[in-house]
Scaffold this active site. Structure first.
Site: not given
Ligand SMILES: *Cc1c(COP(=O)(O)O)cnc(C)c1O
Length: 479
Positions: A376, A407
């Protein structure tokens, strides 16, 4: 440490106050049975988080069964009470998309709520939980023929038809089966609610629903009217009524009230012009919760009373019977029941230059999950809060950012929070308000296993969804 670390930081957003006591838990953000134990550690139903970590690992979704049941019951009882004299009560459909597993579907059923689904997969969970089809709804702007057939197989209480295309398709499928499909129409009343304000427009520019705007800006000749007219001509369609869903994370009742008014006016016109009986009206979900100290949700009873007053006066003005009302809360039932438990790893402090010429420290606190268990913040810029869970400390707080292990530099769990300056690798952190749209939106990005969900009740913790293993991660890779 410099003086900046023991006072409010210019890097903090306006809504975030420097905490008098960084160990304090704001009740509005946590499940009812979360508290600090005698030694200061966070506990849920008396179970310390270190015990949960030892038994189940981390990251971990920790859900309070008592809190879930209490919130579900509160919606049902509050709305039933407010609407009792108007329409005999309210059907509360829990929005399964916010969080769904077999056990939670059972709680929903046991508390007297119904269940909204929006895919064949969600219907499969409901079936596995043994929920009768009559207590289920099916949503979606692009339901497949297979999903519509499945809904008819299960004898669904309501299929919420989203478009004229779908109406014609469903009518043909049901006719072929010699059945009548129970149908509601999702309309777009042109009301959008955004936390403290709502906007009202005639035309809609979004994928969901049948527009209520006709060529001259009134509802005359609108796709919604065309749908009602067509449905009345189909023997295979049992038209129950109308539905709308105006948005999410809404705190004030005005938007719901305006949408209800617009739909009821349309109901009155359809009755007058087409003789349509539309005995049910669904006002959707979207009730807001407290993710941070700045959020101010209202109790369901207050919302229910405000909505009942508008429905009552509008029906009286229009001279129509009050339809059976239903609502569809998801987030407001499951969101606050759950916190995510993380373990702290790498720490670093950066010095950030501000426009006023100052330089201030910001602490980056890395945890063992991230955007794979809570998308979110990345998807919606959502704000969360965080507490040091494994202990208390009297150290001053420093403005911090909790980040994941993925990453992506946007892999943020909590963008801004004051955390104690002595946080160290191995500390446990708890992020509250993660019951809705976190596990449900989880991914395997970077081949990170999705966490399990533990339900806690009466001092006992049990897995209701197990976490993924490395075998799970490799299971679909055909080599
Ligand atoms: C998502 C959704 C809900 C639930 O919204 P919450 O914000 O979780 O209450 C209800 N109804 C429909 C149609 C939805 O799409």
């Amino acid at each position: 440490m410099t003086a900046e670390t023991s006072a409010a930081s210019p890097l903090a957003p306006d809504w975030l106050a420097y905490p008098e006591d960084a160990n304090e838990l704001l009740p509005k953000m946590w499940a009812r049975d979360v508290a600090r134990g005698a030694a200061g550690e966070l506990e849920i139903s008396g179970i310390p988080v270190s015990e949960l970590k030892a038994r189940f690992g981390s990251p971990l979704f920790v859900m309070s069964e008592m809190d879930f049941r209490t919130r579900a019951r509160d919606f049902k009882e509050s709305f039933d009470a407010a609407f009792a004299e108007l329409c005999g009560g309210v059907d509360v459909y829990y929005a399964g998309k916010s969080f769904l597993c077999t056990e939670v579907a059972r709680w929903v059923d046991q508390e007297g709520l119904r269940l909204d689904t929006c895919s064949g997969g969600e219907l499969a969970v409901a079936a596995r939980a043994g929920i009768p089809g009559s207590k289920l709804g099916l949503h979606g702007n692009n339901k497949s023929d297979a999903e519509l057939n499945r809904a008819l197989d299960m004898g669904l209480g309501r299929i919420v038809v989203d478009s004229l295309d779908e109406l014609h398709r469903l009518a043909a499928i049901a006719a072929e089966r010699n059945e009548r499909a129970n149908v509601m129409f999702r309309l777009t009343p042109g009301v959008h609610a955004h936390t403290h304000e709502f906007i009202a427009t005639a035309h809609e520019d979004q994928k969901f629903g049948l527009s209520m705007a006709g060529p001259d800006g009134t509802t005359a000749g609108s796709p919604a009217e065309e749908a009602v007219r067509s449905a009345l001509g189909y023997d295979s369609i049992n038209l129950l009524g109308l539905h709308c869903h105006i948005g999410s994370q809404i705190f004030e009742p005005e938007g719901f009230a305006l949408a209800a008014e617009r739909l009821l006016e349309f109901v009155a016109r359809m009755r007058k012009e087409h003789g349509a009986e539309l005995p049910e009206l669904d006002l959707g979900g979207g009730y807001g919760i407290a993710y941070t100290e700045a959020d101010t949700p209202r109790p369901p009873a207050e919302l229910a009373q405000a909505m009942a007053a508008v429905v009552s006066s509008t029906c009286a003005r229009l001279g129509i019977a009050v339809p059976r009302i239903s609502i569809e809360p998801g987030r407001a039932i499951v969101g606050p029941t759950t916190f995510t438990l993380y373990e702290t790893g790498t720490l670093k402090t950066v010095n950030v230059d501000t426009p006023d010429g100052g330089t201030y420290p910001r602490r980056y606190v890395s945890v063992d999950g991230g955007m794979s268990d809570n998308a979110r913040p990345v998807l919606y810029d959502a704000d969360y809060s965080v507490a040091l869970a494994s202990r208390v400390t009297q150290e001053p707080a420093i403005i911090s950012r909790v980040v994941g292990k993925h990453c992506e530099s946007g892999d943020i769990v909590v963008r801004d929070a004051y955390l104690p300056a002595d946080i160290a690798a191995g500390d446990l952190l708890a992020v509250p308000g993660t019951g809705a749209y976190c596990w449900a939106l989880a991914s395997n990005y970077n081949y990170v296993a999705r966490p399990g969900v533990v339900a806690v009740a009466d001092g006992q913790a049990r897995l209701i969804v197990r976490g993924e293993t490395e075998e799970d991660l490799l299971a679909r890779d055909l080599g």
